[in-house]
Write a protein that holds these residues in place. Sequence first.
Motif, PDB file in Angstrom:
ATOM      1  N   PHE A   1     -16.787   6.798  18.513  1.00 23.72           N
ATOM      2  CA  PHE A   1     -17.356   6.803  16.376  1.00 23.72           C
ATOM      3  C   PHE A   1     -16.263   5.834  16.117  1.00 23.72           C
ATOM      4  CE2 PHE A   1     -14.569   8.041  12.701  1.00 23.72           C
ATOM      5  CZ  PHE A   1     -15.312   8.985  12.707  1.00 23.72           C
ATOM      6  N   ASP A   2     -16.427   4.424  16.442  1.00 25.32           N
ATOM      7  CA  ASP A   2     -15.935   3.175  15.285  1.00 25.32           C
ATOM      8  C   ASP A   2     -17.878   3.274  15.212  1.00 25.32           C
ATOM      9  OD1 ASP A   2     -13.399   3.378  15.361  1.00 25.32           O
ATOM     10  OD2 ASP A   2     -12.789   2.018  16.871  1.00 25.32           O
ATOM     11  N   PHE A   3     -18.711   3.145  16.388  1.00 27.69           N
ATOM     12  CA  PHE A   3     -19.744   2.630  16.326  1.00 27.69           C
ATOM     13  C   PHE A   3     -20.667   3.545  15.752  1.00 27.69           C
ATOM     14  CE2 PHE A   3     -23.248   2.573  18.499  1.00 27.69           C
ATOM     15  CZ  PHE A   3     -24.464   1.655  18.144  1.00 27.69           C
ATOM     16  N   TYR A   4     -20.183   4.924  15.668  1.00 31.31           N
ATOM     17  CA  TYR A   4     -21.037   5.415  14.798  1.00 31.31           C
ATOM     18  C   TYR A   4     -20.517   5.974  13.105  1.00 31.31           C
ATOM     19  CZ  TYR A   4     -21.967  10.002  12.385  1.00 31.31           C
ATOM     20  OH  TYR A   4     -21.974  11.329  11.664  1.00 31.31           O
ATOM     21  N   LYS A   5     -19.232   5.064  13.024  1.00 35.74           N
ATOM     22  CA  LYS A   5     -19.449   5.546  11.541  1.00 35.74           C
ATOM     23  C   LYS A   5     -20.282   3.595  10.876  1.00 35.74           C
ATOM     24  CE  LYS A   5     -15.406   5.097   8.814  1.00 35.74           C
ATOM     25  NZ  LYS A   5     -14.089   4.481   8.424  1.00 35.74           N
ATOM     26  N   ILE A   6     -20.037   2.634  11.684  1.00 37.50           N
ATOM     27  CA  ILE A   6     -21.081   1.689  11.076  1.00 37.50           C
ATOM     28  C   ILE A   6     -22.083   1.711  11.135  1.00 37.50           C
ATOM     29  CG2 ILE A   6     -21.697  -0.361  11.724  1.00 37.50           C
ATOM     30  CD1 ILE A   6     -18.342  -0.973  12.294  1.00 37.50           C
ATOM     31  N   GLN A   7     -22.587   2.357  11.611  1.00 43.43           N
ATOM     32  CA  GLN A   7     -24.134   3.080  11.993  1.00 43.43           C
ATOM     33  C   GLN A   7     -24.813   4.164  11.154  1.00 43.43           C
ATOM     34  OE1 GLN A   7     -25.938   1.531  14.416  1.00 43.43           O
ATOM     35  NE2 GLN A   7     -23.470   0.674  14.599  1.00 43.43           N
ATOM     36  N   ILE A   8     -23.253   4.895  10.695  1.00 43.21           N
ATOM     37  CA  ILE A   8     -24.163   5.957   9.455  1.00 43.21           C
ATOM     38  C   ILE A   8     -23.909   5.274   8.481  1.00 43.21           C
ATOM     39  CG2 ILE A   8     -21.502   6.996   9.847  1.00 43.21           C
ATOM     40  CD1 ILE A   8     -25.139   8.889   9.062  1.00 43.21           C
ATOM     41  N   GLU A   9     -22.292   4.402   7.896  1.00 41.11           N
ATOM     42  CA  GLU A   9     -22.480   3.937   6.598  1.00 41.11           C
ATOM     43  C   GLU A   9     -23.745   3.274   6.547  1.00 41.11           C
ATOM     44  OE1 GLU A   9     -18.978   2.324   7.470  1.00 41.11           O
ATOM     45  OE2 GLU A   9     -17.804   3.179   6.633  1.00 41.11           O
ATOM     46  N   SER A  10     -24.379   2.028   7.609  1.00 45.91           N
ATOM     47  CA  SER A  10     -25.439   1.503   7.203  1.00 45.91           C
ATOM     48  C   SER A  10     -26.829   2.498   6.819  1.00 45.91           C
ATOM     49  CB  SER A  10     -25.494   0.003   8.562  1.00 45.91           C
ATOM     50  OG  SER A  10     -24.753  -0.278   8.625  1.00 45.91           O
TER      51      SER A  10
ATOM     52  N   ASP B   1     -26.615   5.089   5.294  1.00 47.56           N
ATOM     53  CA  ASP B   1     -26.731   6.048   4.438  1.00 47.56           C
ATOM     54  C   ASP B   1     -26.757   4.794   2.782  1.00 47.56           C
ATOM     55  OD1 ASP B   1     -26.311   7.782   2.822  1.00 47.56           O
ATOM     56  OD2 ASP B   1     -23.934   7.211   1.707  1.00 47.56           O
ATOM     57  N   SER B   2     -26.443   3.195   3.515  1.00 45.72           N
ATOM     58  CA  SER B   2     -26.991   2.272   1.895  1.00 45.72           C
ATOM     59  C   SER B   2     -28.496   2.395   2.284  1.00 45.72           C
ATOM     60  CB  SER B   2     -25.924   1.416   2.251  1.00 45.72           C
ATOM     61  OG  SER B   2     -24.615   0.714   2.593  1.00 45.72           O
ATOM     62  N   LEU B   3     -29.231   2.454   2.991  1.00 44.68           N
ATOM     63  CA  LEU B   3     -30.742   1.891   3.079  1.00 44.68           C
ATOM     64  C   LEU B   3     -30.659   3.058   2.671  1.00 44.68           C
ATOM     65  CD1 LEU B   3     -32.822   0.909   3.975  1.00 44.68           C
ATOM     66  CD2 LEU B   3     -32.678   1.669   6.427  1.00 44.68           C
ATOM     67  N   THR B   4     -30.927   3.947   3.185  1.00 42.43           N
ATOM     68  CA  THR B   4     -31.136   5.406   2.536  1.00 42.43           C
ATOM     69  C   THR B   4     -31.339   5.623   0.632  1.00 42.43           C
ATOM     70  OG1 THR B   4     -29.571   6.844   3.055  1.00 42.43           O
ATOM     71  CG2 THR B   4     -31.602   6.415   4.481  1.00 42.43           C
ATOM     72  N   ASN B   5     -29.460   5.514   0.769  1.00 41.39           N
ATOM     73  CA  ASN B   5     -29.677   5.267  -1.039  1.00 41.39           C
ATOM     74  C   ASN B   5     -30.848   3.943  -2.173  1.00 41.39           C
ATOM     75  OD1 ASN B   5     -27.128   6.537  -1.105  1.00 41.39           O
ATOM     76  ND2 ASN B   5     -25.823   5.796  -0.710  1.00 41.39           N
ATOM     77  N   ILE B   6     -30.460   3.428  -1.246  1.00 39.14           N
ATOM     78  CA  ILE B   6     -31.839   2.229  -1.550  1.00 39.14           C
ATOM     79  C   ILE B   6     -33.582   1.985  -2.091  1.00 39.14           C
ATOM     80  CG2 ILE B   6     -33.194  -0.211  -1.410  1.00 39.14           C
ATOM     81  CD1 ILE B   6     -29.842  -0.951  -0.326  1.00 39.14           C
TER      82      ILE B   6
END
Length: 199
Positions: free
Chosen positions: A167-176, A178-183
């Motif tokens: 989950f800790d690994f996943y959380k970083i992946q999804i946050e990254s 999400d940042s890219l798709t927002n851009i």
Amino acid sequence: MRITSNFRFYAIILLIALSQSSFSQNIRGLYVNDFKNIIGDSALEDELLQFAQDYNFNYLLLYNLHYIHNNIFDITNPTTAQPLADFIEKAKTQYGILQVGAVGEKFSSFNTIDAYQTSHSGNSNQQFDVYNIEFEFWNNNLVKPGKYYCTTYLDPNGYACNKNGAFDFYKIQIESLDSLTNIRGIISETYIGNTTASQ
């Protein structure tokens, strides 16, 4: 679900209210497994798209893009990626598909997808609308020591080979992601199974 001798795909209906869109409506999504066996074969592409149309699916999520890029054709090159561009455009313009999503396991999976997007920026009908990350952090068959996620993602990156580490690994992946798709101005999405209250 329909299975032919040449390929198979799994239907999971997703009902998602679009909040980032100017038109609010329900999306009926179809996860397309083994897309690597379909892309470039016009008969199989049309069979898949006709199935989607017949059953009122208007969103396709495509698997195997990493495999396609590494083994079939370079999706970052606009010339060699033309079969993918043609498929997405055909889906959107001839079969009523409103969105096409790319599925990846980790954030870096989307580097090639993003390069594809950039090389096809002149035609939104050839672009992905959604980046979908699927990392089954809840699945013991993937996260335990010696299993795929443990050996491929968790242990090499210093995460515990258990559900918490995954989950800790996943959380970083999804946050990254999400940042890219927002851009990029597109939708980030994830596939989630059995979560705990804290997750």
